[in-house]
Design a protein around this motif. Structure first.
Motif, short mmCIF file in Angstrom:
data_model
loop_
_atom_site.label_atom_id
_atom_site.label_comp_id
_atom_site.label_asym_id
_atom_site.label_seq_id
_atom_site.Cartn_x
_atom_site.Cartn_y
_atom_site.Cartn_z
N GLU A 278 -16.67 118.12 -28.04
CA GLU A 278 -15.34 118.13 -27.42
C GLU A 278 -14.82 116.72 -27.21
N MET A 279 -15.68 115.78 -26.80
CA MET A 279 -15.22 114.42 -26.58
C MET A 279 -14.86 113.73 -27.89
N ILE A 280 -15.60 114.00 -28.96
CA ILE A 280 -15.25 113.43 -30.26
C ILE A 280 -13.90 113.96 -30.73
N ASN A 281 -13.68 115.26 -30.56
CA ASN A 281 -12.39 115.83 -30.95
C ASN A 281 -11.25 115.30 -30.11
N ARG A 282 -11.51 115.07 -28.83
CA ARG A 282 -10.46 114.57 -27.95
C ARG A 282 -10.15 113.10 -28.22
N HIS A 283 -11.16 112.34 -28.60
CA HIS A 283 -10.92 110.92 -28.84
C HIS A 283 -10.33 110.65 -30.23
N SER A 284 -10.80 111.35 -31.24
CA SER A 284 -10.29 111.17 -32.61
C SER A 284 -9.95 112.54 -33.19
N PRO A 285 -8.86 113.14 -32.75
CA PRO A 285 -8.53 114.49 -33.25
C PRO A 285 -8.10 114.45 -34.71
N GLY A 286 -8.77 115.27 -35.51
CA GLY A 286 -8.41 115.38 -36.92
C GLY A 286 -8.61 114.12 -37.73
N SER A 287 -9.55 113.28 -37.33
CA SER A 287 -9.76 112.03 -38.04
C SER A 287 -10.47 112.29 -39.36
N ALA A 288 -9.92 111.71 -40.44
CA ALA A 288 -10.54 111.80 -41.75
C ALA A 288 -11.37 110.57 -42.06
N ARG A 289 -11.48 109.66 -41.12
CA ARG A 289 -12.23 108.43 -41.30
C ARG A 289 -13.69 108.67 -40.93
N ARG A 290 -14.60 108.07 -41.66
CA ARG A 290 -16.03 108.25 -41.41
C ARG A 290 -16.43 107.55 -40.13
N LEU A 291 -16.97 108.32 -39.18
CA LEU A 291 -17.44 107.80 -37.90
C LEU A 291 -18.95 107.96 -37.82
N THR A 292 -19.57 107.23 -36.91
CA THR A 292 -21.00 107.39 -36.64
C THR A 292 -21.18 107.69 -35.16
N LEU A 293 -22.15 108.52 -34.85
CA LEU A 293 -22.43 108.92 -33.47
C LEU A 293 -23.92 108.81 -33.22
N GLY A 294 -24.30 107.88 -32.34
CA GLY A 294 -25.70 107.74 -31.96
C GLY A 294 -26.04 108.60 -30.76
N ALA A 295 -27.25 109.15 -30.75
CA ALA A 295 -27.67 110.03 -29.66
C ALA A 295 -29.19 110.07 -29.63
N ASP A 296 -29.73 110.64 -28.55
CA ASP A 296 -31.17 110.74 -28.41
C ASP A 296 -31.68 112.04 -29.03
N LYS A 297 -32.96 112.33 -28.81
CA LYS A 297 -33.58 113.50 -29.44
C LYS A 297 -33.04 114.82 -28.90
N GLY A 298 -32.43 114.79 -27.73
CA GLY A 298 -31.88 116.03 -27.20
C GLY A 298 -30.74 116.60 -28.03
N TYR A 299 -30.17 115.76 -28.89
CA TYR A 299 -29.06 116.20 -29.75
C TYR A 299 -29.53 116.56 -31.16
N ASP A 300 -30.83 116.51 -31.40
CA ASP A 300 -31.37 116.82 -32.73
C ASP A 300 -31.46 118.33 -32.88
N SER A 301 -30.33 118.92 -33.19
CA SER A 301 -30.24 120.36 -33.39
C SER A 301 -29.51 120.62 -34.71
N ALA A 302 -29.93 121.65 -35.42
CA ALA A 302 -29.36 121.91 -36.75
C ALA A 302 -27.88 122.24 -36.68
N ASP A 303 -27.49 123.07 -35.71
CA ASP A 303 -26.07 123.43 -35.63
C ASP A 303 -25.22 122.24 -35.20
N PHE A 304 -25.74 121.38 -34.30
CA PHE A 304 -24.98 120.22 -33.86
C PHE A 304 -24.82 119.21 -35.00
N VAL A 305 -25.87 118.96 -35.75
CA VAL A 305 -25.79 118.01 -36.87
C VAL A 305 -24.86 118.55 -37.95
#
Length: 391
Positions: A278-305
């Protein structure tokens, strides 16, 4: 020659608050950025107030006072009003003159609750980050995300079964129950007592009685806090103690470590990943530019990736030891290791918010109020860093 210790009251005062504040004080740069940000929100403030009735506290002054309370770790509105009465620095920052009276604490609290909603807090943060001096400090490609637990203003004793009767609401919660009306004496043969009977020494229970929860199974499905129903029983680590809390989330840009988005949700196992999207969508809504998002192991989920890749966001997520959704397509690039180093800076705003900003345990109740306060605290954290970054 020794000077005399005589206090002579002056009839007139010619104190200029602008001259009392040192030229190099950090609040000067902060006040300039805050004033410019509030000036850009003038149309938003006009839509919140009517053209008739009694004038309320100016929204600009109220927001500056709220930021000042966070920056200087002032515990309550009553203490804030007390310090505003004699602190010239506070009066200068808020915009009060030397002879202007301070507000009543309850009036300030009611006006603040009506103005500083979640939507308004996010607009204030966006206006500060959109300042011409602050915008060049931000990265528009590389971000990091993380979450932290915010302890709720509710004790474990308030976590009671949902089907239990409500607690007594009388003025003496620990006192003996009053006799029912039908048990009063109706015998009219006895003479009336004209003298006041002496008060009996009835033992009273403790107002905060001891409670033993050992062996009792409690969960959010069967129990809820009677103090703050929005708080959830949660523990982040397997060996940690569970507590009633909320979960705060921040999205940080990796160039200077400034928080660009903040959110607060119920404490559960999937709240971090959902809030990150939700925060990524709110900060860059509909962005076609390649972004990177760093996170810890708690975000290592197949559906999230998979969702991040669908949003054209490269998931620089730390890999789990087993069954990781991050493969060699991501880890082979040098930017992955750089994002893993930069993402650790996101712990600094959390530490500042809990040690200085007063968010180790919130004093507000309800999800909306705590979310608005958490967002304002992250905006104040950015302001505290700007004088050094702009120097």
């Amino acid at each position: 020659m020794r000077g005399t210790d005589e206090a002579i009251g002056s009839l007139f005062s010619y104190v200029d608050l602008e001259e009392r504040v040192p030229a190099g004080h950090p609040l000067r740069k902060i006040r300039q950025i805050v004033n410019d940000a509030l000036a850009s929100l003038d149309a938003e403030f006009d839509g919140l107030y009517t053209d008739f009735g009694r004038p309320s506290i100016a929204p600009e002054r109220l927001i500056r006072a709220s930021l000042l309370q966070i920056l200087f770790w002032i515990r309550s509105e009553r203490q804030l009003m007390e310090q505003m009465d004699y602190n010239l620095l506070f009066r200068w920052f808020i915009g009060l003159g030397i002879d202007d009276p301070v507000w009543v604490p309850t009036v300030f609290t009611k006006n603040r609750d009506r103005l500083l909603t979640t939507d308004m807090s996010r607009k204030i943060m966006a206006a500060i980050l959109g300042h011409p001096s602050v915008k060049p400090l931000l990265s528009d490609e590389h971000f990091s995300v993380d979450g932290t637990l915010i302890k709720a203003w509710a004790s474990m004793k308030s976590f009671q079964p949902k089907d239990s009767p409500p607690p007594p609401q009388d003025g003496s919660p620990g006192g003996p129950p009053s006799p029912p009306a039908d048990e009063t004496s109706t015998d009219t043969d006895q003479p009336q007592q004209t003298e006041t009977q002496p008060m009996t020494d009835t033992p009273r229970q403790s107002r905060n009685a001891e409670v033993n929860f050992r062996g009792e199974k409690r969960s959010n499905a069967t129990h809820a806090s009677v103090t703050d129903p929005d708080a959830r029983l949660y523990k982040k680590a397997p060996g940690a103690a569970a507590m009633l809390c909320f979960m705060g989330h921040t999205l940080m840009e990796n160039r200077n470590g400034l928080v660009v988005q903040a959110d607060l949700t119920y404490a559960d196992g999937r709240g971090e990943r959902k809030a990150a999207l939700e925060m990524i969508n709110r900060h860059s809504p509909g962005s076609a530019r390649r972004l990177t998002l760093g996170a810890d192991k708690g975000y290592d989920s197949a559906d999230f990736v998979a969702e991040l890749r669908r949003m054209v966001v490269t998931p620089h997520v730390a890999q789990k030891a087993r069954h990781s959704a991050i493969d060699g397509r991501t880890t082979q690039h040098p930017g992955y290791a750089l994002s893993q180093r930069c993402r650790k800076k996101i712990e600094e705003p959390f530490g500042w918010a809990k040690t200085v900003g007063g968010m180790a345990q919130t004093v507000h109740r309800g999800l909306d109020r705590v979310r608005a306060q958490f967002t304002m605290t992250m905006a104040a954290c950015n302001l505290a860093r700007l004088p050094k970054l702009l120097a």
